[in-house]
Write a protein that holds these residues in place. Sequence first.
Motif, PDB file in Angstrom:
ATOM      1  N   PRO A  35      15.241  -4.875   8.812  1.00  0.00           N
ATOM      2  CA  PRO A  35      15.635  -3.887   9.667  1.00  0.00           C
ATOM      3  C   PRO A  35      16.822  -2.984   9.097  1.00  0.00           C
ATOM      4  O   PRO A  35      17.291  -3.282   8.110  1.00  0.00           O
ATOM      5  CB  PRO A  35      16.370  -4.903  10.861  1.00  0.00           C
ATOM      6  CG  PRO A  35      15.969  -6.178  10.616  1.00  0.00           C
ATOM      7  CD  PRO A  35      15.350  -6.089   8.998  1.00  0.00           C
ATOM      8  N   ASN A  36      17.226  -2.070   9.986  1.00  0.00           N
ATOM      9  CA  ASN A  36      18.046  -1.241   9.382  1.00  0.00           C
ATOM     10  C   ASN A  36      19.475  -2.023   9.287  1.00  0.00           C
ATOM     11  O   ASN A  36      19.828  -2.774  10.051  1.00  0.00           O
ATOM     12  CB  ASN A  36      18.622   0.041  10.529  1.00  0.00           C
ATOM     13  CG  ASN A  36      17.476   0.803  10.354  1.00  0.00           C
ATOM     14  OD1 ASN A  36      17.004   1.223   9.308  1.00  0.00           O
ATOM     15  ND2 ASN A  36      17.216   1.433  11.510  1.00  0.00           N
ATOM     16  N   ILE A 162      10.756   6.110   0.054  1.00  0.00           N
ATOM     17  CA  ILE A 162      10.251   7.433  -0.392  1.00  0.00           C
ATOM     18  C   ILE A 162       8.997   8.131   0.534  1.00  0.00           C
ATOM     19  O   ILE A 162       8.979   9.241   0.270  1.00  0.00           O
ATOM     20  CB  ILE A 162       9.699   7.174  -2.031  1.00  0.00           C
ATOM     21  CG1 ILE A 162       9.255   8.414  -2.605  1.00  0.00           C
ATOM     22  CG2 ILE A 162       8.467   6.444  -1.780  1.00  0.00           C
ATOM     23  CD1 ILE A 162      10.251   8.684  -3.861  1.00  0.00           C
ATOM     24  N   ALA A 163       8.646   7.209   1.172  1.00  0.00           N
ATOM     25  CA  ALA A 163       7.754   7.785   2.412  1.00  0.00           C
ATOM     26  C   ALA A 163       8.355   7.856   3.769  1.00  0.00           C
ATOM     27  O   ALA A 163       7.623   8.619   4.398  1.00  0.00           O
ATOM     28  CB  ALA A 163       6.539   6.643   2.336  1.00  0.00           C
ATOM     29  N   GLY A 164       9.545   7.707   3.841  1.00  0.00           N
ATOM     30  CA  GLY A 164      10.243   7.785   5.154  1.00  0.00           C
ATOM     31  C   GLY A 164      10.221   9.377   5.788  1.00  0.00           C
ATOM     32  O   GLY A 164      10.534  10.211   4.842  1.00  0.00           O
ATOM     33  N   GLY A 165       9.968   9.573   6.904  1.00  0.00           N
ATOM     34  CA  GLY A 165       9.695  10.936   7.266  1.00  0.00           C
ATOM     35  C   GLY A 165       8.756  11.799   6.802  1.00  0.00           C
ATOM     36  O   GLY A 165       8.553  13.035   7.159  1.00  0.00           O
ATOM     37  N   GLU A 192      10.617   0.121   2.124  1.00  0.00           N
ATOM     38  CA  GLU A 192      10.043   0.998   3.048  1.00  0.00           C
ATOM     39  C   GLU A 192       9.975   0.552   4.321  1.00  0.00           C
ATOM     40  O   GLU A 192       9.787  -0.708   4.659  1.00  0.00           O
ATOM     41  CB  GLU A 192       8.431   1.246   2.560  1.00  0.00           C
ATOM     42  CG  GLU A 192       7.976   2.501   2.903  1.00  0.00           C
ATOM     43  CD  GLU A 192       8.615   3.946   2.793  1.00  0.00           C
ATOM     44  OE1 GLU A 192       8.955   4.207   1.674  1.00  0.00           O
ATOM     45  OE2 GLU A 192       9.226   4.356   3.829  1.00  0.00           O
ATOM     46  N   HIS A 193       9.917   1.385   5.236  1.00  0.00           N
ATOM     47  CA  HIS A 193       9.702   0.941   6.687  1.00  0.00           C
ATOM     48  C   HIS A 193       8.369   0.997   7.284  1.00  0.00           C
ATOM     49  O   HIS A 193       7.992   0.719   8.322  1.00  0.00           O
ATOM     50  CB  HIS A 193      10.745   1.732   7.746  1.00  0.00           C
ATOM     51  CG  HIS A 193      12.173   1.328   7.672  1.00  0.00           C
ATOM     52  ND1 HIS A 193      12.368   0.005   7.971  1.00  0.00           N
ATOM     53  CD2 HIS A 193      13.369   1.968   7.507  1.00  0.00           C
ATOM     54  CE1 HIS A 193      13.584  -0.213   7.939  1.00  0.00           C
ATOM     55  NE2 HIS A 193      14.217   1.004   7.720  1.00  0.00           N
ATOM     56  N   ALA A 197       1.826   1.410   4.387  1.00  0.00           N
ATOM     57  CA  ALA A 197       1.986   2.236   2.992  1.00  0.00           C
ATOM     58  C   ALA A 197       2.423   1.140   1.874  1.00  0.00           C
ATOM     59  O   ALA A 197       1.764   1.026   1.101  1.00  0.00           O
ATOM     60  CB  ALA A 197       3.065   3.356   3.078  1.00  0.00           C
ATOM     61  N   LEU A 198       3.329   0.128   2.366  1.00  0.00           N
ATOM     62  CA  LEU A 198       3.787  -0.807   1.461  1.00  0.00           C
ATOM     63  C   LEU A 198       2.522  -1.739   1.077  1.00  0.00           C
ATOM     64  O   LEU A 198       2.145  -1.919   0.095  1.00  0.00           O
ATOM     65  CB  LEU A 198       4.982  -1.627   2.241  1.00  0.00           C
ATOM     66  CG  LEU A 198       6.172  -1.119   1.671  1.00  0.00           C
ATOM     67  CD1 LEU A 198       7.173  -2.369   2.323  1.00  0.00           C
ATOM     68  CD2 LEU A 198       6.413  -1.163   0.244  1.00  0.00           C
ATOM     69  N   THR A 199       1.958  -2.402   2.318  1.00  0.00           N
ATOM     70  CA  THR A 199       1.013  -3.519   1.872  1.00  0.00           C
ATOM     71  C   THR A 199      -0.233  -2.975   1.292  1.00  0.00           C
ATOM     72  O   THR A 199      -0.871  -3.534   0.490  1.00  0.00           O
ATOM     73  CB  THR A 199       0.736  -3.942   3.316  1.00  0.00           C
ATOM     74  OG1 THR A 199       0.296  -3.094   4.146  1.00  0.00           O
ATOM     75  CG2 THR A 199       1.774  -4.795   3.853  1.00  0.00           C
ATOM     76  N   SER A 200      -0.415  -1.534   1.273  1.00  0.00           N
ATOM     77  CA  SER A 200      -1.548  -0.796   0.451  1.00  0.00           C
ATOM     78  C   SER A 200      -1.337  -0.928  -0.915  1.00  0.00           C
ATOM     79  O   SER A 200      -2.357  -0.851  -1.584  1.00  0.00           O
ATOM     80  CB  SER A 200      -1.978   0.393   0.867  1.00  0.00           C
ATOM     81  OG  SER A 200      -1.123   1.311   0.953  1.00  0.00           O
ATOM     82  N   CYS A 201      -0.186  -1.043  -1.287  1.00  0.00           N
ATOM     83  CA  CYS A 201       0.121  -0.821  -2.841  1.00  0.00           C
ATOM     84  C   CYS A 201       0.649  -2.227  -3.308  1.00  0.00           C
ATOM     85  O   CYS A 201       0.341  -2.531  -4.696  1.00  0.00           O
ATOM     86  CB  CYS A 201       1.304   0.269  -3.087  1.00  0.00           C
ATOM     87  SG  CYS A 201       0.839   1.612  -2.786  1.00  0.00           S
TER      88      CYS A 201
END
Lengths: 241, 337
Positions: A35-36, A162-165, A192-193, A197-201
């Motif tokens: 979390p933040n 890097i993928a945020g936003g 990454e939130h 995206a994370l789990t795919s890499c």
Amino acid sequence: MLKLENIQKSYGSLKVIHNMSCELSQGEMLGIIGPNGAGKTTLFSAISGQISVDGGKIFFLGEDVTGLPAFKRCMAGIGRSFQIPRPFHGMTIFENARVAANFGAGLSGKTADKFAIQAIELSGLADQLNTPCSSLSLLDRKRLELARALATDPKLLLLDEIAGGLVESEIHDLIDILKEIGRRGISVIWIEHIVHALTSCVDRLLVINFGAKIADGDPNTVMALPEVHEIYMGLDVEDAS
Amino acid sequence: MPDTPQVKSSFSWQIKKPIAGPIILALAAVFCAVFPLFGSTGTLRLMNEIMALMIMAQAWNLLAGFTGFVSIGQQAFIGIGAYGLFVTSIETGLNPFAAVFLGGLAAAVVGILSAPALFRLRGPYFAIGTWVLAELFRIVILNTQKFGSGSGLTLARVIKTIPREYRTSGTYWVALFLTVFTIFLVYFLLRSRFGLAVRTVRDNEASAESVGVNILRIKFIVFIISAFLTGCAGAISYLNTMFINPYATFSVEWSALLIFVVIIGGIGTIEGPFIGVLFYFFLRETLSDFGTWYIIALGLVAIAMMLFVPNGLWGMVSKRFNINLFPTGATVVMKKG
């Protein structure tokens, strides 16, 4: 290649990282979620040397780098991107990457130019070499963060949201770039939130909360853990992807 | 060393190498070098003053415009350079033209000694810190008999050893050499990898460190170069007037003037300080008969320029006609095929 031993960091009375230990092997891609305010970015800054730790040790490629300043860690092979892009706004995309190739990778002359341009190409900015960074879109600024970190010739790449936003199609482009980076044998730690995206890499997933490690292991196994679900307030992995 | 890159670029390219500016400068320097053969002493004196200010303005711009450190204490280096020249040539009888460089070295040494303390400060604190440094030296000199205390020093006796026809022209040639040297030095420095690092320090220090730039080293080197050049220029400036006193030499008006000319000319460009200095002397030579009104006019010009031409005169010209004589950036040119 990277080993953290009981890392501790406090801001005043606020403990941001408690006794964090972790290891990363050569060529591995590790995702970090939490979390933040969980201490993710602080952990990155501690690894890359932007902040000093209050306790614990950091080993990189077998060397103790705990006391090294940020620029020396970069030269040793730790490249990072910032969560909020911090381009050199008075410079062009090419110059941003060239300075990284010059100082981070220690290259000069034509070799540095070439290396910088390849990093830019890989990050998908080849058509904007001479564009001043002050006029870039968010996606391009994120790509520039990546290009600049790559141009330092990192052995370990730290990517902070890097993928945020970004929108879905942009995330897909980014995932392709990251998979290519992984194929080149560069180790990556990626905060990454955007979980899918994370789990795919990534090969491994680390969950932290309140500066402590909650879970560490195979992405799918980790995401199925009840304590991870709890942190994400019942957010289902299936829903997120 | 990184591995040999596996992927070849999908296009061919080269880095642009602009030479127009240096060629124009070299030609202008040759023309200026023969000027003392026909120019009057009064004109030469004015030219010396102009060139000294140009060197100071380039040095201030290197520090503020390219590295992001605004100094309002340049008069420290101007004064040390000037006193360095006066004291060495009065005490040792050294040729005053050669002593110009000793003045620069003295300023550089002070720069080296004060940098570790000054670079602990940032932004406005750094600016005030540099001013404090200048005040410190003013007070020390004011209270030192050897430096003439408050009444100052004169070069009258030293200059008698120089043949009459070389008194002003000698200063002129030294000034011209240093002006050309300064512009080339700043230009080639900024075009090198060092120059890229300098600009990263200005744009974002955290990012600069994260790409491997040793920001402390960069700041230190820039500061020393700036101190050396400013010291030489200070020496030239007072060699030209042949009289020195701590009030005028260590006055903050020097820094105010440097800020004025660089901002009006175009901060962060090599052409800017050059144009700004010429513009200032044009105003001064045409308006100075109006006394106090002249100072007010300068202030109004400065305000108007900041409001309407924030990038300075050169910024405006450069944008309008798309010219850049001394580009400090690296431009990639795609090759056809």
